[in-house]
Motif scaffolding. Structure first.
Motif, PDB file in Angstrom:
ATOM      1  N   LEU A 217       0.806  -1.221   0.000  1.00  0.00           N
ATOM      2  CA  LEU A 217       0.000   0.000   0.000  1.00  0.00           C
ATOM      3  C   LEU A 217       0.841   1.274   0.000  1.00  0.00           C
ATOM      4  O   LEU A 217       0.456   2.273  -0.610  1.00  0.00           O
ATOM      5  N   GLY A 218       1.955   1.275   0.707  1.00  0.00           N
ATOM      6  CA  GLY A 218       2.783   2.478   0.768  1.00  0.00           C
ATOM      7  C   GLY A 218       1.992   3.657   1.316  1.00  0.00           C
ATOM      8  O   GLY A 218       1.418   3.584   2.391  1.00  0.00           O
ATOM      9  N   THR A 219       1.913   4.738   0.534  1.00  0.00           N
ATOM     10  CA  THR A 219       1.201   5.933   0.970  1.00  0.00           C
ATOM     11  C   THR A 219      -0.260   5.936   0.508  1.00  0.00           C
ATOM     12  O   THR A 219      -0.948   6.942   0.669  1.00  0.00           O
ATOM     13  N   ARG A 220      -0.728   4.821  -0.048  1.00  0.00           N
ATOM     14  CA  ARG A 220      -2.144   4.716  -0.407  1.00  0.00           C
ATOM     15  C   ARG A 220      -2.960   4.430   0.835  1.00  0.00           C
ATOM     16  O   ARG A 220      -2.506   3.767   1.771  1.00  0.00           O
ATOM     17  N   SER A 221      -4.199   4.869   0.845  1.00  0.00           N
ATOM     18  CA  SER A 221      -5.100   4.653   1.974  1.00  0.00           C
ATOM     19  C   SER A 221      -5.695   3.248   1.927  1.00  0.00           C
ATOM     20  O   SER A 221      -6.270   2.852   0.907  1.00  0.00           O
ATOM     21  N   LEU A 222      -5.559   2.511   3.023  1.00  0.00           N
ATOM     22  CA  LEU A 222      -6.201   1.202   3.121  1.00  0.00           C
ATOM     23  C   LEU A 222      -7.714   1.361   3.062  1.00  0.00           C
ATOM     24  O   LEU A 222      -8.412   0.569   2.437  1.00  0.00           O
ATOM     25  N   GLY A 223      -8.240   2.412   3.695  1.00  0.00           N
ATOM     26  CA  GLY A 223      -9.676   2.658   3.689  1.00  0.00           C
ATOM     27  C   GLY A 223     -10.240   2.780   2.289  1.00  0.00           C
ATOM     28  O   GLY A 223     -11.306   2.250   1.985  1.00  0.00           O
ATOM     29  N   GLU A 224      -9.521   3.478   1.418  1.00  0.00           N
ATOM     30  CA  GLU A 224      -9.992   3.631   0.035  1.00  0.00           C
ATOM     31  C   GLU A 224     -10.070   2.269  -0.651  1.00  0.00           C
ATOM     32  O   GLU A 224     -11.021   1.976  -1.368  1.00  0.00           O
ATOM     33  N   LEU A 225      -9.083   1.412  -0.397  1.00  0.00           N
ATOM     34  CA  LEU A 225      -9.091   0.063  -0.958  1.00  0.00           C
ATOM     35  C   LEU A 225     -10.287  -0.739  -0.428  1.00  0.00           C
ATOM     36  O   LEU A 225     -11.013  -1.369  -1.193  1.00  0.00           O
ATOM     37  N   LEU A 226     -10.509  -0.690   0.881  1.00  0.00           N
ATOM     38  CA  LEU A 226     -11.588  -1.465   1.488  1.00  0.00           C
ATOM     39  C   LEU A 226     -12.967  -0.995   1.009  1.00  0.00           C
ATOM     40  O   LEU A 226     -13.861  -1.812   0.787  1.00  0.00           O
ATOM     41  N   PHE A 227     -13.135   0.311   0.851  1.00  0.00           N
ATOM     42  CA  PHE A 227     -14.438   0.836   0.433  1.00  0.00           C
ATOM     43  C   PHE A 227     -14.672   0.696  -1.072  1.00  0.00           C
ATOM     44  O   PHE A 227     -15.809   0.737  -1.519  1.00  0.00           O
ATOM     45  N   SER A 228     -13.616   0.526  -1.850  1.00  0.00           N
ATOM     46  CA  SER A 228     -13.801   0.384  -3.299  1.00  0.00           C
ATOM     47  C   SER A 228     -13.988  -1.075  -3.715  1.00  0.00           C
ATOM     48  O   SER A 228     -14.413  -1.350  -4.823  1.00  0.00           O
ATOM     49  N   ASP A 229     -13.696  -2.015  -2.823  1.00  0.00           N
ATOM     50  CA  ASP A 229     -13.869  -3.443  -3.104  1.00  0.00           C
ATOM     51  C   ASP A 229     -15.172  -3.902  -2.447  1.00  0.00           C
ATOM     52  O   ASP A 229     -15.234  -4.094  -1.247  1.00  0.00           O
ATOM     53  N   ARG A 230     -16.205  -4.089  -3.260  1.00  0.00           N
ATOM     54  CA  ARG A 230     -17.530  -4.441  -2.738  1.00  0.00           C
ATOM     55  C   ARG A 230     -17.576  -5.814  -2.060  1.00  0.00           C
ATOM     56  O   ARG A 230     -18.548  -6.132  -1.384  1.00  0.00           O
ATOM     57  N   ALA A 231     -16.528  -6.608  -2.213  1.00  0.00           N
ATOM     58  CA  ALA A 231     -16.493  -7.919  -1.559  1.00  0.00           C
ATOM     59  C   ALA A 231     -16.277  -7.787  -0.049  1.00  0.00           C
ATOM     60  O   ALA A 231     -16.593  -8.706   0.704  1.00  0.00           O
ATOM     61  N   PHE A 232     -15.761  -6.630   0.389  1.00  0.00           N
ATOM     62  CA  PHE A 232     -15.549  -6.416   1.823  1.00  0.00           C
ATOM     63  C   PHE A 232     -16.848  -5.947   2.474  1.00  0.00           C
ATOM     64  O   PHE A 232     -17.515  -5.057   1.970  1.00  0.00           O
ATOM     65  N   ALA A 233     -17.177  -6.561   3.596  1.00  0.00           N
ATOM     66  CA  ALA A 233     -18.329  -6.144   4.408  1.00  0.00           C
ATOM     67  C   ALA A 233     -17.777  -5.521   5.684  1.00  0.00           C
ATOM     68  O   ALA A 233     -16.851  -6.063   6.296  1.00  0.00           O
ATOM     69  N   ARG A 234     -18.374  -4.405   6.080  1.00  0.00           N
ATOM     70  CA  ARG A 234     -17.914  -3.721   7.291  1.00  0.00           C
ATOM     71  C   ARG A 234     -18.780  -4.112   8.473  1.00  0.00           C
ATOM     72  O   ARG A 234     -19.999  -4.042   8.417  1.00  0.00           O
ATOM     73  N   GLY A 235     -18.126  -4.472   9.569  1.00  0.00           N
ATOM     74  CA  GLY A 235     -18.819  -4.777  10.810  1.00  0.00           C
ATOM     75  C   GLY A 235     -19.182  -3.493  11.532  1.00  0.00           C
ATOM     76  O   GLY A 235     -18.880  -2.389  11.077  1.00  0.00           O
ATOM     77  N   PRO A 236     -19.820  -3.612  12.696  1.00  0.00           N
ATOM     78  CA  PRO A 236     -20.253  -2.421  13.438  1.00  0.00           C
ATOM     79  C   PRO A 236     -19.076  -1.596  13.957  1.00  0.00           C
ATOM     80  O   PRO A 236     -18.023  -2.131  14.285  1.00  0.00           O
ATOM     81  N   LEU A 237     -19.292  -0.295  14.007  1.00  0.00           N
ATOM     82  CA  LEU A 237     -18.294   0.618  14.577  1.00  0.00           C
ATOM     83  C   LEU A 237     -18.365   0.564  16.097  1.00  0.00           C
ATOM     84  O   LEU A 237     -19.444   0.525  16.671  1.00  0.00           O
TER      85      LEU A 237
ATOM     86  N   SER B  67     -13.508  -0.875  13.400  1.00  0.00           N
ATOM     87  CA  SER B  67     -14.469  -1.794  12.805  1.00  0.00           C
ATOM     88  C   SER B  67     -13.680  -2.847  12.047  1.00  0.00           C
ATOM     89  O   SER B  67     -12.517  -2.651  11.694  1.00  0.00           O
ATOM     90  N   CYS B  68     -14.326  -3.967  11.830  1.00  0.00           N
ATOM     91  CA  CYS B  68     -13.692  -5.086  11.140  1.00  0.00           C
ATOM     92  C   CYS B  68     -14.290  -5.222   9.744  1.00  0.00           C
ATOM     93  O   CYS B  68     -15.504  -5.266   9.581  1.00  0.00           O
ATOM     94  N   PHE B  69     -13.424  -5.251   8.763  1.00  0.00           N
ATOM     95  CA  PHE B  69     -13.826  -5.475   7.378  1.00  0.00           C
ATOM     96  C   PHE B  69     -13.532  -6.934   7.040  1.00  0.00           C
ATOM     97  O   PHE B  69     -12.421  -7.407   7.281  1.00  0.00           O
ATOM     98  N   THR B  70     -14.522  -7.644   6.510  1.00  0.00           N
ATOM     99  CA  THR B  70     -14.327  -9.062   6.202  1.00  0.00           C
ATOM    100  C   THR B  70     -14.581  -9.339   4.730  1.00  0.00           C
ATOM    101  O   THR B  70     -15.431  -8.720   4.088  1.00  0.00           O
ATOM    102  N   ARG B  71     -13.802 -10.268   4.206  1.00  0.00           N
ATOM    103  CA  ARG B  71     -13.965 -10.795   2.853  1.00  0.00           C
ATOM    104  C   ARG B  71     -13.604 -12.268   2.945  1.00  0.00           C
ATOM    105  O   ARG B  71     -12.435 -12.613   3.090  1.00  0.00           O
ATOM    106  N   GLY B  72     -14.622 -13.121   2.930  1.00  0.00           N
ATOM    107  CA  GLY B  72     -14.377 -14.544   3.133  1.00  0.00           C
ATOM    108  C   GLY B  72     -13.793 -14.771   4.516  1.00  0.00           C
ATOM    109  O   GLY B  72     -14.318 -14.280   5.517  1.00  0.00           O
ATOM    110  N   ALA B  73     -12.663 -15.470   4.583  1.00  0.00           N
ATOM    111  CA  ALA B  73     -12.020 -15.768   5.868  1.00  0.00           C
ATOM    112  C   ALA B  73     -11.133 -14.621   6.362  1.00  0.00           C
ATOM    113  O   ALA B  73     -10.656 -14.649   7.490  1.00  0.00           O
ATOM    114  N   LEU B  74     -10.907 -13.619   5.510  1.00  0.00           N
ATOM    115  CA  LEU B  74     -10.033 -12.513   5.881  1.00  0.00           C
ATOM    116  C   LEU B  74     -10.786 -11.451   6.678  1.00  0.00           C
ATOM    117  O   LEU B  74     -11.842 -10.985   6.264  1.00  0.00           O
TER     118      LEU B  74
END
Length: 191
Positions: free
Chosen positions: A113-133, A157-164
């Motif tokens: 990721l380097g200087t890229r935002s992990l949040g942007e990656l998680l929110f742009s990949d619809r396979a990730f589901a966000r748990g409660p804040l 919050s926890c973002f899940t995609r399959g087992a991840l």
């Protein structure tokens, strides 16, 4: 890297309906806002948003992180600690963790990721589901030394995609609240 004190108290992570001493409304609204924090900070900074990595690597996860990710105590995982900046000023400290085995099986390369935002990656990949804040007053000893202040509000919050599962914690520094207040004052002046 954050020096961890095993004797430090585990924070009392709470859901919105479990709040006893709720912070002021604007703080509560930012802590429980469901949209991408990266996008909100980008808007707040008029595209002056950036990410400064502090630490990335394999590390033993904290007890509260193992519990949230449903891992055995002392599990190893990938840890990414960064500052989210607006106008070059540190606004948020973020710590993201994922279990080693799940990360290796999934093939997500958090180490690239380097200087890229992990949040942007998680929110742009619809396979990730966000748990409660959940929010808490984040332990000062878990913050970088320059910002080790008691009573700072954090959320996770926890973002899940399959087992991840990727647990993302964000701690709001005093500088971001000043920027939010200034933006609100400017907005009031315009109306």
């Amino acid at each position: 890297m954050i020096q961890q004190n095993p004797a430090s108290p585990t924070p009392d992570w709470r859901l919105r309906d479990q709040m006893i001493d709720a912070p002021e409304p604007v703080v509560l609204e930012w802590l429980f806002h469901e949209d991408s924090l990266t996008r909100r900070l980008t808007r707040l900074s008029h595209d002056g948003f950036s990410v400064t990595p502090l630490f990335e690597g394999w590390q033993r996860l904290r007890s509260d992180e193992c519990l949230a990710l449903q891992l055995p105590e002392g599990s190893e995982g990938w840890v990414r600690e960064v500052y989210l900046l607006g106008y070059g000023e540190k606004w948020v400290f973020a710590r993201s963790v994922a279990a080693r085995a799940a990360l290796e099986q999934d093939g997500l390369h958090m180490d690239e990721l380097g200087t890229r935002s992990l949040g942007e990656l998680l929110f742009s990949d619809r396979a990730f589901a966000r748990g409660p804040l959940q929010i808490c007053q984040y332990p000062a000893q878990w913050l970088p030394q320059a910002d080790a202040t008691q009573g700072l509000w954090g959320r996770r919050s926890c973002f899940t995609r399959g087992a991840l599962g990727i647990l993302v914690a964000e701690v709001f520094l005093p500088t971001v609240w000043r920027a939010i207040d200034q933006a609100a004052d400017i907005s009031k002046e315009r109306h």
